[in-house]
Design an enzyme around this catalytic site. Structure first.
Site, PDB file in Angstrom:
ATOM      1  N   ASN A 210       0.867  -1.177   0.000  1.00  0.00           N
ATOM      2  CA  ASN A 210       0.000   0.000   0.000  1.00  0.00           C
ATOM      3  C   ASN A 210       0.909   1.234   0.000  1.00  0.00           C
ATOM      4  O   ASN A 210       2.140   1.115   0.004  1.00  0.00           O
ATOM      5  CB  ASN A 210      -0.978  -0.023   1.180  1.00  0.00           C
ATOM      6  CG  ASN A 210      -0.281  -0.051   2.536  1.00  0.00           C
ATOM      7  OD1 ASN A 210       0.834   0.456   2.708  1.00  0.00           O
ATOM      8  ND2 ASN A 210      -0.924  -0.648   3.523  1.00  0.00           N
ATOM      9  N   GLU A 213       3.428   1.408   2.932  1.00  0.00           N
ATOM     10  CA  GLU A 213       4.473   0.380   2.809  1.00  0.00           C
ATOM     11  C   GLU A 213       5.443   0.707   1.686  1.00  0.00           C
ATOM     12  O   GLU A 213       6.652   0.487   1.803  1.00  0.00           O
ATOM     13  CB  GLU A 213       3.824  -0.989   2.566  1.00  0.00           C
ATOM     14  CG  GLU A 213       3.073  -1.521   3.785  1.00  0.00           C
ATOM     15  CD  GLU A 213       2.101  -2.641   3.441  1.00  0.00           C
ATOM     16  OE1 GLU A 213       1.657  -3.325   4.373  1.00  0.00           O
ATOM     17  OE2 GLU A 213       1.779  -2.835   2.243  1.00  0.00           O
ATOM     18  N   ASP A 287      -5.655  -8.641   0.842  1.00  0.00           N
ATOM     19  CA  ASP A 287      -5.678 -10.077   0.526  1.00  0.00           C
ATOM     20  C   ASP A 287      -6.467 -10.318  -0.757  1.00  0.00           C
ATOM     21  O   ASP A 287      -6.083 -11.138  -1.599  1.00  0.00           O
ATOM     22  CB  ASP A 287      -6.339 -10.864   1.664  1.00  0.00           C
ATOM     23  CG  ASP A 287      -5.595 -10.733   2.981  1.00  0.00           C
ATOM     24  OD1 ASP A 287      -4.412 -10.358   2.960  1.00  0.00           O
ATOM     25  OD2 ASP A 287      -6.210 -11.005   4.029  1.00  0.00           O
TER      26      ASP A 287
END
Length: 337
Positions: A210, A213, A287
């Site tokens: 993301n 990150e 996920d």
């Protein structure tokens, strides 16, 4: 392709290919525990809400939720992970079996309790989360056992997804051997990174950080924000640095309400705006993205097609409460809208 959509016919083709594409998920498996209730008063003991209990539910979490997203799309999935020798592991295995996830690659260890995340939810809002887990790195014997399980399946799978949630299963020796195994067998390798680990993530097929990150991985301060990600100077610097230093085949940066950015070396970044109608809960959306993107690529989609498909899948799951999945029918309906 220069549009941000796919025809329903093409979506059907990719989803049909996904049903014949076996994917292995390796990493930190967890049990997600939800306590649902209502809040009508504040505790007289402390300034905290009192939750009146209504019900509780359990779902596969972490790497197990990635596998759950795959089988929800009718793609065959295997979960290779380490769980404890405890009641929670038995509960998780029952849930996996019910969702048609192959779990003969699960290793039971008396020294590592099964990770459990308990979320207390009231009026569709998460009040608090309680984590029961160990974050110690996996020892050499367990890592080798896990890798033996991967080797036994590598010739029957099209892709591997590494689910790293910082619980210790994903270590540098594990990643290095997975890279070698996948390279030698022509298997796609995806990973959603956790920068806190400081692992060498070079030469993977796909990484899906993301925004936060991505900036941490690139070691660049996030000081610019722009509603148009392609005009976001620092974000473009981050993408360029990660492509140059880590050399993934594809870099997909998820940007929340701004959608996602698909980056490849030698090409202009491709921005896909979000399609989310309402956002109730973002837990597990990452996920859904990595599962949908990976199985789409393995089923023959182009990188842009896979990004568009996974963006629609994420838009559906954030409109649901809890760690959710999407079905082929919901995905198709999303494109017809």
């Amino acid at each position: 392709m220069n549009t941000n959509t796919l025809s329903p016919h093409r979506v059907r083709q990719i989803l049909s290919g996904a049903t014949k594409t076996r994917v292995a998920v390796v990493g930190d498996a967890m049990l997600d525990h939800f306590i649902w209730g209502n809040v009508a008063r504040i505790s007289p003991e402390a300034p905290v809400p009192v939750v009146d209990f209504e019900r509780e539910s359990y779902m596969p979490g972490g790497a197990a939720n990635v596998a759950r997203n795959l089988t929800a799309l009718h793609a065959p999935a295997e979960l290779l992970a380490v769980v404890g020798e405890d009641i929670s592991a038995e509960h998780l295995k029952r849930l996996l079996t019910a969702q048609k996830i192959g779990c003969d690659g699960l290793i039971s260890s008396s020294g590592r309790p099964t990770s459990i995340k308990t979320r207390i939810v009231a009026h569709k809002q998460q009040v608090v989360r309680i984590d029961r887990e160990t974050r110690d790195g996996l020892d050499g014997a367990l890592t080798n056992h896990l890798l033996r399980n991967v080797r036994s399946k590598i010739r029957t799978i099209a892709a591997v997804i590494v689910g790293d949630y910082g619980k210790g299963v994903v270590t540098q020796p594990l990643i290095e051997e997975l890279k070698r195994l996948c390279r030698d067998n022509g298997v796609w390798l995806s990973l959603d990174p956790k920068p806190v680990h400081h692992l060498n993530l070079s030469n993977l097929s796909l990484i899906t950080p993301n925004r936060k990150e991505a900036f941490e991985l690139a070691d660049i301060a996030d000081e610019t924000k722009n509603q148009n990600p392609v005009a976001d100077r620092n974000l473009m610097r981050v993408a360029e640095k990660l492509l140059h230093e880590l050399r993934p085949a594809l870099l997909l940066i998820t940007l929340g309400e701004l959608g996602m950015l698909l980056c490849q070396r030698g090409q202009k970044p491709f921005h896909i705006p979000t399609v989310a109608q309402e956002v109730f809960d973002v837990s597990g959306a990452g996920d859904t993205v990595i599962a949908t993107f990976t199985v789409a690529i393995a089923a023959g989609a182009s990188p842009i097609e896979a990004a568009i498909l996974s963006n629609h899948a994420a838009g559906i799951v954030v409109g649901k409460i809890g760690t959710a999945t999407t079905t082929p029918e919901e995905l198709l309906a999303s494109f017809k809208r």
